[in-house]
Scaffold this active site. Structure first.
Site, mmCIF file in Angstrom:
data_model
loop_
_atom_site.group_PDB
_atom_site.id
_atom_site.type_symbol
_atom_site.label_atom_id
_atom_site.label_comp_id
_atom_site.label_asym_id
_atom_site.label_seq_id
_atom_site.Cartn_x
_atom_site.Cartn_y
_atom_site.Cartn_z
ATOM 1 N N ALA A 7 0.825 -1.213 0.000
ATOM 2 C CA ALA A 7 0.000 0.000 0.000
ATOM 3 C C ALA A 7 0.854 1.256 0.000
ATOM 4 C CB ALA A 7 -0.934 -0.002 1.211
ATOM 5 N N MET A 59 1.707 -14.281 -6.653
ATOM 6 C CA MET A 59 0.444 -14.801 -7.166
ATOM 7 C C MET A 59 -0.525 -13.641 -7.359
ATOM 8 S SD MET A 59 0.363 -18.279 -4.877
ATOM 9 C CE MET A 59 -0.776 -19.243 -5.871
ATOM 10 N N ALA A 90 -3.465 -4.444 4.708
ATOM 11 C CA ALA A 90 -4.382 -5.571 4.923
ATOM 12 C C ALA A 90 -5.053 -5.540 6.287
ATOM 13 C CB ALA A 90 -3.630 -6.895 4.746
ATOM 14 N N HIS A 110 -5.541 -14.491 -2.488
ATOM 15 C CA HIS A 110 -4.260 -13.845 -2.225
ATOM 16 C C HIS A 110 -4.430 -12.325 -2.219
ATOM 17 C CE1 HIS A 110 -2.136 -17.712 -2.799
ATOM 18 N NE2 HIS A 110 -3.239 -17.971 -3.491
ATOM 19 N N PRO A 111 -3.927 -11.628 -1.196
ATOM 20 C CA PRO A 111 -4.328 -10.230 -0.964
ATOM 21 C C PRO A 111 -3.504 -9.158 -1.655
ATOM 22 C CG PRO A 111 -3.064 -11.027 0.906
ATOM 23 C CD PRO A 111 -3.205 -12.195 -0.045
ATOM 24 N N HIS A 122 -1.070 -14.540 5.070
ATOM 25 C CA HIS A 122 -2.103 -13.578 4.716
ATOM 26 C C HIS A 122 -2.856 -13.051 5.936
ATOM 27 C CE1 HIS A 122 -2.427 -15.800 0.567
ATOM 28 N NE2 HIS A 122 -1.325 -15.077 0.668
ATOM 29 N N GLU A 179 10.488 3.729 5.691
ATOM 30 C CA GLU A 179 10.570 2.271 5.631
ATOM 31 C C GLU A 179 11.584 1.779 6.663
ATOM 32 O OE1 GLU A 179 10.663 -1.600 5.265
ATOM 33 O OE2 GLU A 179 9.101 -0.385 4.341
ATOM 34 N N ALA A 180 11.161 0.825 7.490
ATOM 35 C CA ALA A 180 12.044 0.303 8.531
ATOM 36 C C ALA A 180 13.176 -0.531 7.959
ATOM 37 C CB ALA A 180 11.243 -0.530 9.529
#
Length: 628
Positions: free
Chosen positions: A48, A128, A588, A598-599, A555, A68-69
Site C-alpha cells: 500500500a 500470485m 491488509a 491472495h491479498p 495472509h 521504511e524500517a
C-alpha cells in the site's frame, strides 16, 4: 535531547544515511529546506505504501515522505529472481516474526515471514496475482457497511494498475477483464509439465472444473494456472518496482527514508476535542538518536497487519486496559485495535514423490542449477521464473462429500463463504518440496510435488498485542488457530486434505509419480497414495498430522479493520482512524473480513483508490506545531 537535534532534516549527512535513492545529491540540501515538514508522511513502504507514495506525489504541489524500517529493494537479487524468494526468509529483509504457542496446533510457535524492505511482502512473496472472489468485496459493502469498497468499486483500479502480457501458448484470456496500460506487469510465468499435465487434469478427475481466468467477475471456482506478477524480463514486478521506479524516485517532491523504524505517532491534543496526527518519531536502531518528521496534511499508516496495530498501540490508540498496562498514555481508546486478526492456514503439505527431474527440486544443487541460472541471467526465462504457486484449485468444501472412511461424511463443513461463487478451500500445486517455507530440501535429493490445501474463510479470530512499550520488541502475535467454537475450521481443512488425496490417485497424476513402498504409518514422509491406503486413513490420523505440520500462508488481515462504528472497527470507510484527525490506515489490517485468496492485488487496488479519495478531499490548513 532538544527538538532541533531530533529533527532528521537538521543534519543532511545523518539523514542521507537511511535514505534510499531519491535523486541527485542536492536532494539532501533540498530536504533541509523543508524543515516545516511534508504534506504527507507515509509509514511503511510495502504494497500500500508504495502505491500511495507514487500516486500522491504525482501532484508536484505536494510533498511526500515515505518511511521504511527496512532497506532498499533495488539490488536484492533474491527478490528479483522469482524462484529465489525463499532465500530472503530469516534475513535482514524479513521481520522474522513468530506466533505464541498455538494450543490448537500441538502448542507450536509458527514462523510468520513479513517483508522488511521497500515493497514489503510483495518483494519476498510468491507473486500470485489474484483479484479473489467478487463476493468477498460485495460482502464488505453489504454485510459490514463498507460502502465504496464493493467489487464494482475496486474493479476499475484492478484494471488500471495492470499491464497484462498475453501469451499465445497459455490459457485463452478474455482481454476485456485485463488491463494493458498500467504500471504493474502481470502474465503467465514458467509452468512445469507435472503441473500442467499432471496436477490440473487430476483436479478435473476429482470433479473440479477448469477455469481459465480466476481474475474476472465470474469468480475463482475451479482449477487454474495462476497468473503472476513477473515482468517480461523474467523478474519480480513487485508493487515497489511498479510504482517506485527510478523515474518516480527522482521526483523532487518525493522523499524515501530507509532504515527508519517508526517508534510512535505524534499528535496535537490541545487544538480540539479530537487528537490531530501531526507526524511521527523514528530511530535507525534501538537506542539510536530519535528523529521527528511532521505532516502538514495527513499521516498514513501502511505497516501491515502486524506492524500497524503495534504502532497504534505504542502511540496510545487501542484498548484502554492494554495501554495502561504498559504505561502508555491514552490518546484515543479503541477496543478493536489489534483484534479480529484472521490468517490463511495451510493444513499441511501433502508431498508426492515424483519421477526424477519432473519437479524443480534439482535446482537446489548449484551444479545442476547452473544452466537455469545462466538462462535466467542472459535471457530472463526458464524454470527460475517459476513462482512456486504455479497452479491452484478453488473449491467449496462441502460440495465434495462424501469421503470414504471419513466421519465428516455425517458432519460436512458449514458454508461460511462470502457468497454463491465464493470458495472456502484453495489447493495450491507446487512443483517442489515446499518444506519449512521452502527452506529445507526434500530428503535424499528426491523430486517432490506438493499439494497445499488452505482454509480461505477461517472463523477463528486472533490478536496483535504489545509485549512491551519498546517499539523494537516484536508484538505478541496470537492467531488462535482452530479456536472457533464450532470446529468448522478443522472440518474445512479435513475436507481439503480428502480432496487432495483424491487428486493424488488420479491416473493423470500418477504417471508422474514414483511407486514407493507404503506402510501402515501415515506419519511417514510420503503420504501413501494407493487407493486402498487412502481409504484406510482415518480422520483422527489426518487431524494429528495437521496439528503437527500446519503453517501460515502469510495472509494476516483485519487487525485494524474498517467499519462504520468505533465499537467494532478501527477506521471508517475512508480509512480514517475513528476519533483521530488526519490519520489514515491502508494495508491488509483494514480488511473487514478475510478474503478467499491472495491479498496483494486487492491491497494495491485499495491503495490506488484511497489515493484518489485523498486527492479529492479539500485542502486542509497546516496544523499547529506538535504539542507533546
Amino acid at each position: 535531547m532538544s527538538r532541533k537535534n531530533r529533527n532528521p532534516l537538521s543534519n543532511p549527512l545523518h539523514y542521507a544515511t537511511p535514505q534510499a535513492q531519491v535523486g541527485p545529491p542536492a536532494t539532501c540540501s533540498s530536504a533541509q529546506r523543508l524543515l516545516k515538514g511534508y504534506d504527507y508522511v507515509i509509514i511503511g513502504a510495502g504494497a500500500a505504501g508504495s502505491v500511495l507514495a507514487s500516486k500522491l506525489s504525482e501532484d508536484p504541489n505536494v510533498s511526500v515522505l515515505l518511511l521504511e524500517a527496512g532497506g532498499d529493494n533495488t539490488d536484492v537479487t533474491e527478490s528479483k529472481m522469482p524462484l529465489g524468494f525463499p532465500k530472503l526468509l530469516h534475513t535482514e529483509h524479513d521481520w522474522n516474526y513468530y506466533t505464541v504457542e498455538q494450543p490448537g496446533l500441538a502448542s507450536r510457535r509458527l514462523y510468520w515471514p513479513r517483508g522488511r524492505l521497500i515493497g514489503g511482502s510483495t518483494s519476498i512473496n510468491a507473486m500470485m496475482y489474484h483479484h479473489c472472489s467478487r463476493s468477498d468485496f460485495d460482502e464488505w459493502a453489504s454485510h459490514y457497511g463498507c460502502q465504496g469498497w464493493s467489487y464494482d468499486d475496486l474493479a476499475p483500479y484492478f484494471k488500471r494498475m495492470e499491464r497484462f502480457t498475453p501469451n499465445p501458448n497459455r490459457p485463452r484470456i478474455d482481454l476485456q477483464h485485463r488491463g494493458n496500460a498500467g504500471e504493474w506487469q502481470t502474465g503467465y510465468s514458467w509452468l512445469s509439465e507435472i503441473g500442467e499435465k499432471g496436477f490440473l487434469p487430476a483436479c478435473y478427475d476429482a470433479g473440479i472444473p477448469a477455469v481459465e481466468d480466476v481474475n474476472t467477475p465470474g469468480g475463482t471456482l475451479g482449477a487454474t494456472r495462476f497468473q503472476t506478477f513477473i515482468d517480461s524480463k523474467g523478474q519480480r514486478s513487485s508493487l515497489a518496482t511498479a510504482y517506485l521506479t527510478p523515474e518516480v524516485r527522482k521526483r523532487p517532491n518525493l522523499f524515501i527514508a530507509c532504515h527508519a523504524h517508526v517508534t510512535k505517532l505524534l499528535f496535537d491534543r490541545l487544538s480540539g476535542d479530537e487528537p490531530i496526527a501531526i507526524g511521527a518519531e523514528f530511530q535507525k536502531q534501538r537506542g539510536g538518536e530519535l528523529f521527528e518528521v511532521h505532516a502538514r496534511r495527513e499521516v498514513i499508516l501502511s505497516g501491515g497487519a502486524v506492524n500497524t496495530p503495534q504502532l497504534l498501540l505504542l502511540s496510545g490508540i487501542g484498548p484502554k486496559d492494554e495501554l495502561e498496562k504498559h504505561g502508555i498514555p491514552v490518546v484515543r481508546a479503541n477496543d478493536a485495535v489489534g483484534q479480529n486478526l484472521k490468517d490463511h492456514l495451510v493444513t499441511t503439505t501433502l508431498m508426492c514423490k515424483a519421477k526424477a527431474g519432473s519437479t524443480l527440486d534439482y535446482l537446489s544443487s548449484p551444479l545442476r542449477a547452473f544452466p537455469s541460472l545462466a538462462r535466467w541471467m542472459l535471457l530472463g526465462g526458464g524454470p527460475l521464473t517459476n513462482n512456486v504457486g504455479e497452479t491452484a484449485a478453488f473449491i467449496r468444501s462441502w460440495e465434495h462429500h462424501p469421503f470414504p472412511g471419513s466421519s465428516s461424511e455425517r458432519n460436512p463443513p458449514k458454508d461460511y463463504t462470502s457468497g454463491l461463487i465464493g470458495p472456502d478451500v484453495e489447493i495450491i500445486g507446487v512443483p517442489t518440496g515446499f518444506i519449512h517455507h521452502g527452506e529445507e530440501p526434500p530428503m535424499d535429493g528426491a523430486s517432490v510435488f506438493t499439494l497445499a490445501p488452505i482454509s480461505l474463510r477461517p472463523q477463528s479470530k486472533g490478536t496483535i498485542t504489545l509485549k512491551s512499550r519498546d517499539p523494537f520488541d516484536h508484538p505478541i502475535i496470537d492467531p488462535k488457530y482452530f479456536s472457533d467454537a464450532e470446529g468448522n475450521d478443522r472440518a474445512v481443512l479435513l475436507a481439503g486434505i480428502r480432496v487432495c488425496l483424491r487428486i493424488m490417485r488420479s491416473p493423470a497424476f500418477q504417471k508422474y509419480l514414483e511407486r514407493v513402498p507404503v506402510n501402515d504409518d501415515p506419519w511417514s514422509y510420503w503420504w501413501p497414495y494407493s487407493s486402498s491406503d487412502i481409504d484406510r486413513i482415518t480422520d483422527d490420523q489426518i487431524l494429528r498430522w495437521m496439528n503437527e505440520k500446519a503453517f501460515t500462508l502469510y495472509h494476516p488481515v483485519g487487525s485494524a479493520r474498517m467499519g462504520t462504528s468505533p465499537e467494532n472497527s478501527v477506521v471508517d470507510v475512508q480509512c480514517r482512524v475513528h476519533g483521530v484527525k488526519r490519520l489514515r490506515v491502508m494495508d491488509a489490517s483494514v480488511f473487514p473480513e478475510q478474503i478467499s485468496g491472495h491479498p496483494t492485488a486487492p491491497i494495491g487496488a485499495m491503495a490506488y483508490k484511497l489515493s484518489d479519495m485523498i486527492k479529492k478531499d479539500s485542502v486542509m490548513p497546516a496544523p499547529p506545531h506538535a504539542r507533546l
